[in-house]
Structures are given as C-alpha cells and as structure tokens.
Design an enzyme around this catalytic site. Structure first.
Site, PDB file in Angstrom:
ATOM      1  N   CYS A 104      -2.827  -4.593   8.346  1.00 41.10           N
ATOM      2  CA  CYS A 104      -3.024  -5.124  10.104  1.00 41.10           C
ATOM      3  C   CYS A 104      -4.536  -5.533  10.332  1.00 41.10           C
ATOM      4  CB  CYS A 104      -2.490  -3.724  10.770  1.00 41.10           C
ATOM      5  SG  CYS A 104      -0.219  -3.661   9.959  1.00 41.10           S
TER       6      CYS A 104
ATOM      7  N   ARG B 240      -4.979 -10.326   7.045  1.00 44.33           N
ATOM      8  CA  ARG B 240      -4.659  -9.403   7.070  1.00 44.33           C
ATOM      9  C   ARG B 240      -3.252  -8.805   7.747  1.00 44.33           C
ATOM     10  NH1 ARG B 240      -8.976  -5.902   6.115  1.00 44.33           N
ATOM     11  NH2 ARG B 240      -7.938  -4.448   6.320  1.00 44.33           N
TER      12      ARG B 240
ATOM     13  N   TRP C 183       0.991  -6.557   9.877  1.00 40.14           N
ATOM     14  CA  TRP C 183       2.101  -6.490   8.546  1.00 40.14           C
ATOM     15  C   TRP C 183       2.808  -5.202   8.403  1.00 40.14           C
ATOM     16  CZ3 TRP C 183       2.502  -4.306   3.733  1.00 40.14           C
ATOM     17  CH2 TRP C 183       3.404  -4.898   3.208  1.00 40.14           C
TER      18      TRP C 183
ATOM     19  N   ASN D  71      -3.747   0.642  11.159  1.00 41.87           N
ATOM     20  CA  ASN D  71      -3.886  -0.188  10.519  1.00 41.87           C
ATOM     21  C   ASN D  71      -4.333   1.600   8.967  1.00 41.87           C
ATOM     22  OD1 ASN D  71      -3.920  -1.497   8.538  1.00 41.87           O
ATOM     23  ND2 ASN D  71      -6.397  -1.515   7.930  1.00 41.87           N
ATOM     24  N   GLY D  72      -2.351   1.308   8.589  1.00 46.88           N
ATOM     25  CA  GLY D  72      -1.793   2.095   7.542  1.00 46.88           C
ATOM     26  C   GLY D  72      -0.841   3.117   7.058  1.00 46.88           C
TER      27      GLY D  72
ATOM     28  N   GLU E  16      -2.460 -15.539 -14.690  1.00 49.25           N
ATOM     29  CA  GLU E  16      -3.251 -16.108 -13.071  1.00 49.25           C
ATOM     30  C   GLU E  16      -2.258 -16.939 -12.203  1.00 49.25           C
ATOM     31  OE1 GLU E  16      -4.572 -14.491 -10.996  1.00 49.25           O
ATOM     32  OE2 GLU E  16      -5.302 -15.980  -9.589  1.00 49.25           O
TER      33      GLU E  16
ATOM     34  N   LYS F 258      -0.272 -17.428  -9.160  1.00 52.56           N
ATOM     35  CA  LYS F 258      -1.358 -18.001  -8.016  1.00 52.56           C
ATOM     36  C   LYS F 258      -0.156 -19.264  -6.937  1.00 52.56           C
ATOM     37  CE  LYS F 258      -3.747 -17.293  -6.679  1.00 52.56           C
ATOM     38  NZ  LYS F 258      -4.746 -16.249  -7.001  1.00 52.56           N
TER      39      LYS F 258
ATOM     40  N   GLU G 277       2.943 -17.328  -5.284  1.00 49.93           N
ATOM     41  CA  GLU G 277       2.677 -16.115  -4.100  1.00 49.93           C
ATOM     42  C   GLU G 277       2.391 -17.452  -3.235  1.00 49.93           C
ATOM     43  OE1 GLU G 277      -0.920 -14.115  -3.629  1.00 49.93           O
ATOM     44  OE2 GLU G 277      -2.116 -15.286  -4.756  1.00 49.93           O
TER      45      GLU G 277
ATOM     46  N   HIS H  83      11.615 -14.545 -27.939  1.00 49.59           N
ATOM     47  CA  HIS H  83      12.656 -12.774 -27.790  1.00 49.59           C
ATOM     48  C   HIS H  83      13.552 -12.160 -26.882  1.00 49.59           C
ATOM     49  CE1 HIS H  83      10.334 -11.957 -31.458  1.00 49.59           C
ATOM     50  NE2 HIS H  83       9.224 -12.055 -30.897  1.00 49.59           N
TER      51      HIS H  83
ATOM     52  N   LYS I   8      -4.016 -10.599   3.102  1.00 49.40           N
ATOM     53  CA  LYS I   8      -4.911  -9.925   2.588  1.00 49.40           C
ATOM     54  C   LYS I   8      -5.573  -8.572   1.657  1.00 49.40           C
ATOM     55  CE  LYS I   8      -8.758 -12.399   0.159  1.00 49.40           C
ATOM     56  NZ  LYS I   8      -8.222 -13.215  -1.040  1.00 49.40           N
TER      57      LYS I   8
HETATM   58  O1  M6R Z   1      -8.370  -6.773  -2.966  1.00 51.90           O
HETATM   59  P1  M6R Z   1      -8.216  -6.799  -3.777  1.00 51.90           P
HETATM   60  O2  M6R Z   1      -8.957  -7.863  -5.061  1.00 51.90           O
HETATM   61  O3  M6R Z   1      -7.941  -5.593  -4.663  1.00 51.90           O
HETATM   62  O4  M6R Z   1      -6.672  -7.827  -3.918  1.00 51.90           O
HETATM   63  C1  M6R Z   1      -5.688  -6.947  -5.079  1.00 51.90           C
HETATM   64  C2  M6R Z   1      -4.545  -7.892  -4.632  1.00 51.90           C
HETATM   65  O5  M6R Z   1      -4.247  -7.587  -3.994  1.00 51.90           O
HETATM   66  C3  M6R Z   1      -5.199  -9.908  -5.010  1.00 51.90           C
HETATM   67  O6  M6R Z   1      -5.483  -9.756  -6.147  1.00 51.90           O
HETATM   68  C4  M6R Z   1      -3.839 -10.505  -5.085  1.00 51.90           C
HETATM   69  O7  M6R Z   1      -2.631 -10.894  -5.621  1.00 51.90           O
HETATM   70  C5  M6R Z   1      -4.031 -11.840  -4.783  1.00 51.90           C
HETATM   71  N1  M6R Z   1      -3.339 -12.072  -3.509  1.00 51.90           N
HETATM   72  C6  M6R Z   1      -3.759 -13.028  -5.819  1.00 51.90           C
HETATM   73  O8  M6R Z   1      -4.546 -14.036  -5.331  1.00 51.90           O
END
Ligand code: M6R
Length: 608
Positions: A2, A27, A75, A101-102, A481, A485, A488, A504, A603
């Site tokens: 958040c 966030r 969030w 936040n938390g 990756e 990408k 998400e 497999h 984020k």
């Molecule tokens: O801030 P961080 O690098 O620790 O975050 C890790 C993951 O949450 C972050 O890489 C996430 O997978 C991204 N949304 C991917 O694009």
C-alpha cells in the site's frame, strides 16, 4: 503493497496528498482515501477503485480543506476492496485517523479485546484495530499512545496518524514496512517511497524499525519505542522528478524498457577500470573471496530469475557452487548455511518481505549477506553486510524491466570479480569478457530499434490462450522471465520449461496453433534445443525463436526468428530478454490491459 502519504505545512494538504498518492499508485490501486484536519475536525473521503475516482470525488482535494492530512492507496489484504475497507480508518469519535501499510498479525485477538470493551468496528480490515487501540490508550499524550500500540501489535506496519487533539503534529511509525520523512521549506511529508516527495524535497530521513517520527510544520523529532529521542541524518536523493515521470511514453513500462541501455551502463561503468572489475562496495578481502565455499542466491519473482541466470555464470566463471531459491521457500526450509556461505539477496525495491526475512535469517545463521538492490536506503540495503546498488533509477511499472537488466549485469560483475581473484579465468579471457560487457548497452539499443517487427508479431498473437517458453541452461533462465513478463501484464496463461523436460508431460498440452517461444542463445546447446523445437512443431506449435545472429538454420523449423547480436555466452540473457519484454508489452497493449498496473499485483510486496 500500500502507499502512504502525509503532509503538514503552509499549503493545502489534500492536493499534495493526491499528488503524492499518484506517485505511489504502483504500490496498490484497488482503493484510496485521504483525511484532512480542517481546524475543527478530521474530514475523510475514501473510494473504491483507482485514485482518479477519489480525485473526482474530492474535486482534486478542494472538498477537504486543511493543512495537515494523511492519504493511502490500497492493495487489499484483509477485507475486499470497498469504500469502507479503504484507508484511512477512524476511531469511533473520529478524532484519530490512521493509514497503514503491512499486516497486523494479532488483529483478531486485539479486536476481540476491544469489542469486549464496547468498541464497534465498521470494516473488515486489520488496520481498524490500530485506530481503536490508539483511542483506548490515548490519555492526552499521543506519543505514549503510539508506543503502547507498538508494544501491543504484532506484524508489519508503516503508519501515518492524525490526532484531532494535536492538530499541529503528524505521527509516522514504522516496523518492517518502508516509510520516509521528507523535509521541505513548504512543510514536511511522510511517504512509503521517495517518488511521492520528490516534487517538494530531495532531503529525506529513513525511519528505521520500531521508530516514530513526530512531525510539525517546521520541525521533526524521532523516537524509539521507549520514547527516547534519536538523532538522525538526512539523505540527499539524487534522482530528479522527471526520472519518476512518464516522459512522453504511453506507459512507464515502455519508458523503462527504453531506459535499459542507461541503467545497464550506469551499473557497469563505475565498476570497470583498466580492463578489470572493481567492486569497492563488496567490502571483501581477496582472502575472504577465496574462502567462499558456496553462494546461496535468494530473491522473489524476476529478481529470482536473475539469480537462476547467475548460477550458471558464477559456476561457469568462478567455479563456486551456487544454490538459488525463492525467498518464501528458503526462509521456511531450514537451509544449511555457515560462515563459508555467501548469501546474495536480490531485490529492486529492497523492501520485499520474504527477501528481507531471508536476509535476517542468513545473518543469524552466521553467513555474510551481500545484497544487490536498486532503491537506495531501503531495508535490505541497510541490513545487508554489503550492498551493490543497481543504478537503474526509480522503476514505477509493476513489471520490472530495467531493474532486472541492471541486476543481471551486477551478477556478471560479481562473478567476474570472483573469477579474477580466484584465478579461474585467465587475463585474455577476462579482457574479452570486459569488452563484451561494455558492448551490452549499445547492443540493447540496437534491439530496441527493432521494436516494430516485434510489435507486428505480437499483434498477431493477442488472442493466444497458452504460451510456452522453452530453453536450456541460461536460455531456461531467460524463459522464466519471458513467461512471467507475459502472464503478469497480459493475463495469458504461460509456462517456462527446461526444453529437455518438455517431453516428460507438458508436451501433451501442445496442439495446433499453440505458441512456443524458443530461446537458443547457447551455442553448445543449440542442436539440442532445435530438436525440442522440431518436437513441438511436429505437434502443431507455432514457434518464435530467439537466437544469436548467424544461426539462420533455425528458420527451417521456426515460424518467426528474432536475432540478438553476438555476445559472450554468459551475457545473452541481457539481450534476449529485450524482445521478450517488448513482445509482452505489445500483447498486453493489444488486449487492452492496464500495462503499468496489472490486476492483483503491486510493485513492492512488503507483506509475506
Ligand atoms: O522488489 P523486488 O525485486 O524484491 O521484487 C521481487 C518481485 O516481486 C518482482 O520481481 C516481481 O516478480 C515483478 N513484478 C516481476 O515483473
């Protein structure tokens, strides 16, 4: 997770709060709210949905006059996104307002206790217990009430608090969730992250765990949980405001994709001197480097994927055994660590809850912890034994691109440094590696120039249902990756598979028209992966191959081919990931997705 903002000063608070929240929407963005003291009482507006709903509701803040206030973009964790569950939360008499936040882990127990004393709750959130608990402890001394709450609650929290009875003071509290204080001529601010205050100041204080900031219009004091005053130094932030703005691009993600040559160059250049790798921040003697028995890489999401790539490079170049784990698994699996293990924590935000917990555990177990972090002054950066910063600048889009690329090159530098010290790579090879490394930014630039070709291809596949990414070795790491990408931001189901593992089980999912993205950048594995490409083609797959310039043979078996410039086999991820990022971006765009703020995500994942 958040975003929190607070302001006290000479100006109207609400527009500043809304502006700050707009920089923190990455966030969390399922609801937002602000509370402002107007000279008589605290007024509040909250709304489910994006921040613009709140801005419209409050006529850009005009309906909430006053010069002290707090704001929040949410969030959801406890309680669905709704007006009532949005923050801020009030005590019953509306004299105390709180943003959080938390996660308050023992909120049910506290709620029962308070309900037993007649307190009435209106929301399903864990946060509301804080507003009522502050009310319960408040006896004319706000600081005392705040510390009592801190002693009582368990979990993680960053809090912004307003007391109607102390209308000249803003309270900010932190435990395991980020919070900063910005100091400016026009008033003082609190925020979850630096971009929210950059318009007003570049001088910030990082609040540490279990600390409280007591902030007035023209002064601020810091206390620990025992109400003892603390001395704190401010940090000057070098990023400029534009760095956190879209700068003419349609989305932050595209802007950040285009910032990769710079992010990579800025991370590399200061650490390459006279053909050698120099990583001063490493803070390790040659003897300590020689004594490393194992490297344990721990991270989440894309940062974890850079770790998977790094395993091949550390093992290949410096011959040190490497384990890689996702932080949420690592922290609960009783790993075997000791003084001979170097633990590498990778994080863009430096605030990811699981990665931070892994760091603390590793330190307790006696290992040295080295962090690769993008956000200066973040929790992981401060708690690690040493930190190597990736100089990618602020990354706003939820899908990471430039921070990922900067993390990759930070790994390359470290692996080369270790190889240099341990003598596992000779001078001639090191020279070639350094030369190849220096070329990466311009090679990324070249690939970015191909954007239209990728856009055309992506446009054809916006309706894809399943996409498989396959590769071997480092190509498998790139696949992970590429697949993340795509899923998400476009919401297309996708999986990454080690190419040889496909038969497999997973190959049964391949049917006519299934899209398979094949990564073939590792020359010694090329033929092996081509066989896997043939296997999926035979079963009707449409294949997009990403391979090294010159590997034209693949065109026989592939529907589309993207070539990446020649580089060292260890560095191909830095190039191959570029078309994959663009591919995901254009598919998501074609599907009308909110590229920068994909659903259900945030984020910075500051809760477990
Ligand atoms: O801030 P961080 O690098 O620790 O975050 C890790 C993951 O949450 C972050 O890489 C996430 O997978 C991204 N949304 C991917 O694009």
């Amino acid at each position: 997770m958040c975003g929190i903002v607070g302001y006290i000063g000479k100006k109207q608070a609400a527009p500043i709060l809304l502006d700050g929240l707009s920089k923190l929407e990455y966030r969390g963005y399922d609801s937002a709210g602000i509370a402002v003291y107007n000279g008589e009482k605290i007024n509040m507006s909250k709304a489910k949905g994006r921040l613009k709903v709140l801005s419209e509701l409050t006529h850009d803040g005009a309906t909430l006059p006053g010069m002290i206030g707090i704001g929040h973009t949410r969030w959801a964790t406890h309680g669905a996104p709704s007006d009532v569950n949005s923050h801020p939360h009030f005590n019953e008499t509306k004299s105390i307002a709180v943003v959080h936040n938390g996660i308050i882990e023992n909120y049910i127990k506290i709620k029962k206790m308070l309900e037993g004393k007649g307190y009435k709750f209106v929301s399903e959130t864990d946060t509301e217990v804080i507003a009522h608990l502050l009310d319960y402890y408040y006896n004319g001394n706000a600081l005392e009430a705040v510390t009592k709450v801190m002693h009582r609650v368990e979990g993680s929290y960053a809090l912004g608090i307003l007391f109607a009875e102390e209308p000249d003071t803003l309270y900010a509290v932190r435990k395991d969730s980020p919070l900063i204080v910005g100091k400016s001529e026009e008033g003082n601010l609190i925020a979850s992250d630096v971009p929210a205050v950059l318009k007003y100041t570049r001088d910030v204080y990082f609040i540490d765990n279990e600390e409280i900031a007591v902030i007035k219009e023209d002064s601020m004091k810091f206390f620990n949980i025992y109400e003892e005053e603390l001395t704190k130094e401010s940090t000057h932030i070098e990023w400029d405001v534009e760095a956190a703005e879209k700068g003419g691009y349609e989305h932050f993600m595209l802007k950040e994709v285009y910032e990769q040559p710079k992010a990579v160059a800025d991370t590399l250049n200061p650490r390459l001197k006279d053909g050698k790798v120099v990583v001063e921040e490493l803070n390790m003697t040659d003897e300590e480097i020689k004594a490393i028995k194992k490297i344990m890489i721990v991270a989440c999401g894309s940062a974890y994927h850079t770790g998977v790539t790094a395993k091949y490079i550390f093992e290949g170049l410096s011959r040190i055994p490497v384990e890689v784990d996702v932080a949420s698994e690592f922290r609960y699996r009783n790993p075997i660590l000791d003084e001979g293990t170097l633990v590498l924590i990778i994080s863009q935000s430096g605030e990811t809850a699981d990665s931070l917990a892994a760091l603390r555990m590793a330190k307790e177990m006696g290992s040295k912890v080295l962090a690769i972090v993008n956000v200066v002054g973040s929790s992981i950066a401060r708690e690690a034994d040493s930190v190597i910063y990736t100089w990618a600048g602020p990354e706003i889009a939820v899908a990471t691109t430039k921070a990922y690329s900067a993390q990759l090159v930070a790994h390359y530098l470290l692996a080369m440094k270790f190889a240099q010290v341990r003598g596992t790579v000779d001078d001639a090879e090191m020279e070639t590696l350094v030369a190849d490394l220096k070329r990466i930014p311009e090679q990324i630039e070249m690939l970015l120039g191909n954007r239209e070709k990728i856009q055309k291809f992506a446009n054809r596949y916006v309706a894809a249902k399943d996409v498989f990414f396959i590769g071997r070795g480092i190509d498998y790491a790139i696949s992970l990756e590429g697949s993340l990408k795509l899923k998400e931001i476009s919401y297309i189901h996708s999986e990454a598979y080690a190419a040889g593992e496909l038969k497999h089980g997973t190959i049964s999912l391949i049917e006519d028209g299934t899209l398979v993205v094949a990564l073939l950048t590792q020359d010694e594995l090329f033929k092996k992966t081509v066989s896997n490409v043939v296997e999926v083609k035979t079963r009707g797959a449409v294949v997009l191959s990403v391979t090294n310039a010159g590997n034209t043979d693949i065109e026989k078996n592939s529907d589309y081919t993207i070539y990446i410039p020649k580089t060292n086999k260890y560095f191909t991820n830095s190039l191959a990931v570029i078309p994959l990022q663009l591919f995901s971006y254009y598919i998501a765009l074609g599907r009308g997705c909110d590229v920068d703020k994909p659903r259900n995500l945030a984020k910075s994942v500051t809760v477990e």
